[in-house]
Design an enzyme around this catalytic site. Structure first.
Site, PDB file in Angstrom:
ATOM      1  N   ASP A  57      48.634  71.743   3.685  1.00 30.27           N
ATOM      2  CA  ASP A  57      49.853  72.249   3.080  1.00 30.27           C
ATOM      3  C   ASP A  57      50.208  71.534   1.779  1.00 30.27           C
ATOM      4  O   ASP A  57      49.817  70.386   1.556  1.00 30.27           O
ATOM      5  CB  ASP A  57      51.034  72.026   4.034  1.00 30.27           C
ATOM      6  CG  ASP A  57      51.024  72.971   5.214  1.00 30.27           C
ATOM      7  OD1 ASP A  57      49.973  73.572   5.488  1.00 30.27           O
ATOM      8  OD2 ASP A  57      52.076  73.090   5.871  1.00 30.27           O
ATOM      9  N   ASP A  58      51.020  72.211   1.010  1.00 33.46           N
ATOM     10  CA  ASP A  58      51.774  71.636  -0.118  1.00 33.46           C
ATOM     11  C   ASP A  58      50.974  71.512  -1.418  1.00 33.46           C
ATOM     12  O   ASP A  58      51.513  71.086  -2.425  1.00 33.46           O
ATOM     13  CB  ASP A  58      52.381  70.263   0.205  1.00 33.46           C
ATOM     14  CG  ASP A  58      53.384  70.302   1.347  1.00 33.46           C
ATOM     15  OD1 ASP A  58      53.616  71.409   1.897  1.00 33.46           O
ATOM     16  OD2 ASP A  58      53.932  69.254   1.700  1.00 33.46           O
ATOM     17  N   HIS A  76      53.015  79.133   1.172  1.00 28.35           N
ATOM     18  CA  HIS A  76      53.905  78.074   1.666  1.00 28.35           C
ATOM     19  C   HIS A  76      55.158  78.024   0.783  1.00 28.35           C
ATOM     20  O   HIS A  76      55.734  76.965   0.590  1.00 28.35           O
ATOM     21  CB  HIS A  76      53.148  76.746   1.659  1.00 28.35           C
ATOM     22  CG  HIS A  76      53.789  75.654   2.474  1.00 28.35           C
ATOM     23  ND1 HIS A  76      54.331  75.856   3.725  1.00 28.35           N
ATOM     24  CD2 HIS A  76      53.957  74.321   2.225  1.00 28.35           C
ATOM     25  CE1 HIS A  76      54.802  74.708   4.187  1.00 28.35           C
ATOM     26  NE2 HIS A  76      54.603  73.763   3.295  1.00 28.35           N
ATOM     27  N   HIS A  95      58.826  75.060  -2.102  1.00 31.97           N
ATOM     28  CA  HIS A  95      58.995  74.257  -0.891  1.00 31.97           C
ATOM     29  C   HIS A  95      60.452  73.998  -0.505  1.00 31.97           C
ATOM     30  O   HIS A  95      60.828  72.879  -0.133  1.00 31.97           O
ATOM     31  CB  HIS A  95      58.245  72.927  -1.041  1.00 31.97           C
ATOM     32  CG  HIS A  95      57.751  72.367   0.260  1.00 31.97           C
ATOM     33  ND1 HIS A  95      58.530  71.560   1.072  1.00 31.97           N
ATOM     34  CD2 HIS A  95      56.576  72.489   0.910  1.00 31.97           C
ATOM     35  CE1 HIS A  95      57.848  71.204   2.146  1.00 31.97           C
ATOM     36  NE2 HIS A  95      56.651  71.772   2.072  1.00 31.97           N
ATOM     37  N   TYR A 131      58.680  72.958   6.267  1.00 32.32           N
ATOM     38  CA  TYR A 131      59.363  72.285   7.380  1.00 32.32           C
ATOM     39  C   TYR A 131      59.344  73.126   8.653  1.00 32.32           C
ATOM     40  O   TYR A 131      60.019  72.795   9.620  1.00 32.32           O
ATOM     41  CB  TYR A 131      60.805  71.914   7.019  1.00 32.32           C
ATOM     42  CG  TYR A 131      60.932  71.367   5.623  1.00 32.32           C
ATOM     43  CD1 TYR A 131      60.482  70.080   5.317  1.00 32.32           C
ATOM     44  CD2 TYR A 131      61.433  72.151   4.590  1.00 32.32           C
ATOM     45  CE1 TYR A 131      60.550  69.594   4.021  1.00 32.32           C
ATOM     46  CE2 TYR A 131      61.502  71.673   3.293  1.00 32.32           C
ATOM     47  CZ  TYR A 131      61.060  70.397   3.021  1.00 32.32           C
ATOM     48  OH  TYR A 131      61.125  69.922   1.738  1.00 32.32           O
ATOM     49  N   HIS A 174      48.175  67.556   5.092  1.00 35.38           N
ATOM     50  CA  HIS A 174      48.662  67.743   3.721  1.00 35.38           C
ATOM     51  C   HIS A 174      47.642  67.212   2.729  1.00 35.38           C
ATOM     52  O   HIS A 174      47.331  66.011   2.748  1.00 35.38           O
ATOM     53  CB  HIS A 174      49.999  67.026   3.542  1.00 35.38           C
ATOM     54  CG  HIS A 174      51.091  67.561   4.426  1.00 35.38           C
ATOM     55  ND1 HIS A 174      51.232  67.184   5.738  1.00 35.38           N
ATOM     56  CD2 HIS A 174      52.067  68.466   4.187  1.00 35.38           C
ATOM     57  CE1 HIS A 174      52.256  67.837   6.270  1.00 35.38           C
ATOM     58  NE2 HIS A 174      52.789  68.619   5.361  1.00 35.38           N
TER      59      HIS A 174
HETATM   60 NI    NI Z   1      55.109  71.647   3.364  1.00 34.52          NI
END
Ligand code: NI
Length: 302
Positions: free
Chosen positions: A82-83, A133, A137, A174, A228
């Site tokens: 993620d991210d 995603h 964020h 989250y 991540h």
């Molecule tokens: Ni995230």
């Protein structure tokens, strides 16, 4: 730039999540294994566990649109990052995956896609799945429908521009999203909402060895693993993580591939063995049934 706002977001999310959902056992104390529960918390202090949400209470009408894990016949797992994409760490991770011919799923942040479209393009070209995603964020669970739609549309467009196809899956930052939002997002964008069942809490920077051990010890057939690719220690943990999971017999597939393999879970045994000794490896490790859906309402992170 992304890292700098994490502490603030964490605080916000912690407050949010605390108010919304009784939380699952924290994976900070690595669960012995087989007990499949709601995914643990992330990106904030572990939430105090309340009574476990009753899985049976979530009666679903229509097709399932939220997944924490799936029931599968074989030793298949999906690892997700993620991210990102991150300018240097993601290419490094792609090299590690390519060297082992493993497939992963990247839940990308739209503004990072806009910054590094070539990295996303490479990931897609090498067989990885690209999923949404959000754009920047935020905590979607606290936002208006219009704002959420904008976050998702911009990301959808950025992914389409980078790789030529639109994503099929979405993971809310989250894990924060309401059942109503999931429903209209599915109707509007066609996305399934993907949470996770294995969380190494890598954002807390426990060190590569701990990240590796948590993932290796908690993964089960059908698991969706959260990690991540914006954290150097996470990427550093991956070669050993990949190799140890492979040695245990696990096969890496994308999340969409995993979902396509989903089978109805067999009925639960009437008595659950108290000693949850994990079978040593590969083959048919019994997978408890997946909680229907309650989890996704509001879990910190993702
Ligand atoms: Ni995230």
């Amino acid at each position: 730039m992304f890292l700098s706002r994490l502490p603030l977001l964490s605080a916000v999310v912690f407050l949010t999540a605390s108010s919304v959902l009784a939380q699952a056992p924290s994976s900070a104390q690595p669960a012995p294994s087989a007990a499949r529960a709601l995914p643990p918390s992330q990106e904030g202090p572990p939430l105090k566990a309340g009574p476990a949400a009753p899985a049976a209470a979530a009666v679903q009408s229509g097709p399932q649109i939220t997944f924490n894990s799936v029931y599968v016949d074989g030793p298949f797992i999906a690892i997700t990052f993620d991210d990102g994409p991150h300018g240097t760490l993601t290419p490094k991770l792609l090299d590690m995956l390519a060297a082992r011919r493993l497939k992963a799923t990247f839940f990308v942040v739209g503004e990072c896609v806009a910054e590094f479209p070539e990295i996303v393009k490479r990931a897609a070209r090498e067989g990885h799945e690209i999923a949404s995603h959000s754009w920047s964020h935020p905590n979607l669970g606290k936002m208006s429908d219009d704002a959420v739609r904008s976050q998702l549309q911009k990301t959808d467009d950025a992914i389409k521009a980078a790789i030529g196809v639109r994503p099929a899956l979405m993971r809310p930052p989250y894990g924060s999203i309401t059942p109503r939002q999931k429903s209209w997002i599915h109707e509007t964008f066609g996305y399934k909402t993907i949470i996770w069942d294995v969380d190494p809490f890598d954002w807390k920077r426990p060190g590569p060895a701990v990240v590796r051990d948590r993932i290796v010890n908690q993964s089960k057939p059908g698991s969706i693993i959260l990690a991540h690719d914006i954290h150097a220690a996470t990427v550093e943990a991956m070669p050993a993580t990949f190799d140890q999971l492979t040695a245990k017999g696990f096969k890496f597939v994308t999340v969409s591939e995993l979902l396509a393999m989903a089978r109805p879970a067999p009925p639960k045994p009437s008595s659950t063995p108290a000693s949850i000794a994990r079978p040593p490896a590969a083959e048919p490790i019994p997978v408890p049934s997946v909680p229907a859906s309650p989890a996704a309402s509001a879990l910190p992170n993702g």
